[in-house]
Structures are given as C-alpha cells and as structure tokens.
Design an enzyme around this catalytic site. Sequence first.
Site, mmCIF file in Angstrom:
data_model
loop_
_atom_site.group_PDB
_atom_site.id
_atom_site.type_symbol
_atom_site.label_atom_id
_atom_site.label_comp_id
_atom_site.label_asym_id
_atom_site.label_seq_id
_atom_site.Cartn_x
_atom_site.Cartn_y
_atom_site.Cartn_z
ATOM 1 C CB THR A 167 -0.875 -0.063 1.260
ATOM 2 O OG1 THR A 167 -1.808 -1.120 1.106
ATOM 3 C CG2 THR A 167 -1.611 1.235 1.526
ATOM 4 N NE ARG A 195 -9.619 -6.459 3.360
ATOM 5 C CZ ARG A 195 -8.521 -5.719 3.422
ATOM 6 N NH1 ARG A 195 -8.134 -5.001 2.376
ATOM 7 N NH2 ARG A 195 -7.802 -5.677 4.513
ATOM 8 C CG ASP A 198 -6.219 -0.088 6.858
ATOM 9 O OD1 ASP A 198 -6.078 -1.120 6.166
ATOM 10 O OD2 ASP A 198 -5.351 0.809 6.921
HETATM 11 N N1 ASP Z 1 -3.947 -1.847 4.862
HETATM 12 C C1 ASP Z 1 -4.175 -2.417 3.560
HETATM 13 C C2 ASP Z 1 -5.454 -3.193 3.574
HETATM 14 O O1 ASP Z 1 -5.697 -3.902 4.517
HETATM 15 C C3 ASP Z 1 -3.069 -3.282 3.090
HETATM 16 C C4 ASP Z 1 -1.685 -2.705 3.208
HETATM 17 O O2 ASP Z 1 -1.474 -1.723 3.891
HETATM 18 O O3 ASP Z 1 -0.760 -3.237 2.576
HETATM 19 O O4 ASP Z 1 -6.178 -3.146 2.605
#
Ligand code: ASP
Length: 298
Positions: A167, A195, A198
């Site tokens: 991310t 889905r 966060d």
């Molecule tokens: N926080 C992100 C999610 O759960 C994934 C990530 O930060 O790599 O969608």
Amino acid sequence: MPPSLIVHGGAWDIPDDAVEACKIGCQRALEAGWTVLSSGGHAMDAIEAAIMALEDDPVFDAGYGSHLNLDGQVECDAIVMDATTLRAGSVAGLHRIRNPIRLARAVLEMCPHMMLIAEGAERFAAQHGIALCDPENLVSPAEREAWLRCSKDSHAAEHHRGHEQGTVGAVALDVHGRLIAATSTGGTCCKLPGRVGDSPLIGCGCYADAETGGVSSTGYGEAIMKVVLAKTACDFLRPATSTPDRAAQAAVQLLANRGKGTGGVILLDKRGKPGFAFNTPRMAYGYVAADASFITGV
Ligand code: ASP
C-alpha cells in the site's frame, strides 16, 4: 513555513529482491511531491503527484500492479484528507480507475459526500473528467502470475507473503501551512471481492488534523480498523511532550497489543516534523530531511 514530505510504500515482509525497487519508487515519489512543494505549490498537488508516482509503479500495491482479489481482479481503495477543514475524499471498490488518488481528490473537492464506492464512484469519476480504463490494464504480469500460483494451491497463505508489499501513502505540508495526508491501495492479495480494508476509512488508513498532524497507515487492515490507527497516532501527537517518532511508535504498539496486528504508520506533526514506525519485518519509506536531502529506507 518550511515544507515537508513523507511517503511510504507498504509495511510487510518485503522480499530482498524488491528492496531496491521499493527504495527507488519512494525516491521518485519524493521527487514528484518535492518539485511541487519546493516551488511554493499546494500540498494537495504535491500529494497527488507523489501518490500517482507510487500508484504507477508496479512494485507497489496501488493503482497499476495492485494485488488481485479472489476473482483475479484489481479492486482499489484510496483516501485523501485535508487537515485544515477535516474534509476527506474517499473511494473504494474501484475496478476502472488508473489513479485512485485523483478520484479521491475529486470527491474531496467536488462532491457533497466524503466517500463513494464501486459503480457510483466510477460514475462520479467519468462525470468529473477522470477517464475509466479497461480493468485488465491495471493487472501487472507479476500479480497475474502470483494470483495464478495462489489459485493453484487454494490460496494458501504462504504464497501471499511473497507478494504482499505495499500500500502507498504520503503526508505533505506546504509553505502556507496546509497539511494533507493520503493513502492508496489494492488491498490484501486474494481478498474477497467487495472487501474494504482500513485504507479508505477516515481515521483508520489516513487522518489529518491541523491541531495535531497527518498520518497514513499500512498493514493488516482488519487489525488497523480495530484501533482506528491513523486518528490514534494523531492523538498521540497532542501532548506537548510527544515527538513524531514516539507518537508513531505508541500507535504501532497499540496495533500490536490491542489490534493483535502488524503494520506501520508515517506521519508529519503539525509543524512538518516527520516520524514513522512499523512492527513488520520491513516498511518502504522516504522523507525529506531538514537539509532538503531525500532519505529512503526499507
Ligand atoms: N492496509 C491495507 C489493507 O488492509 C493493506 C496494506 O497496507 O498493505 O487493505
């Protein structure tokens, strides 16, 4: 006020062979954002430039090269938040947007609502001059290959670990004191279609408040949501005795203790001082130091 910029490219067990590419990607994002900030530009333009550089880089899990969901499709989420007004623009479940940050910004600036999802968000994009792309154009060969590998073995968790990074996020403060934070993601690999993690949730994946600072989170979304990680990190900046690094560390500690999860945060306090912390083996990050040099690390 001196400008400031910090970016990240995800907190996971980033494999050795991706470390250099992650550093280069963070460096490019700093260059893109700093070009705007150092010439007196708006923090919002700097954030858009920095995040677009990260979204366009297939090493990161955002925009082109995002992880695929269980159906083998890219499904993106993004958010941007303005610390002065506490207004956010948030989008989720996108299949046809090459740079989700552009749409998040359009929602912040031109929509009466603060969060749009799926077809409604894409319709808003088309109505506001953001082109829709062919969903296949967001799929990188590496992610297709990883997804095929997972599919052949019932999506066993060990396959996911090798391609979980990252991310992306950024926080910028401009010379006029405008503070903006943003996060963009393809979410977790092989997630259930629909889905939402966060990342696009105000206070979880991102928060910005002129009274405290701006934060972007990364990591296991279902745990980050439990502790409202980004807002919590901002609140840890409030005491006069706090420092950016200590606030970041306290937030990640809470993620571990109460959320039982792993991840990381980057932040700028309200004066632009950077801080970050993570409890994953690695996090890709970069920031502009006080002498205007670029620091990157993984
Ligand atoms: N926080 C992100 C999610 O759960 C994934 C990530 O930060 O790599 O969608």
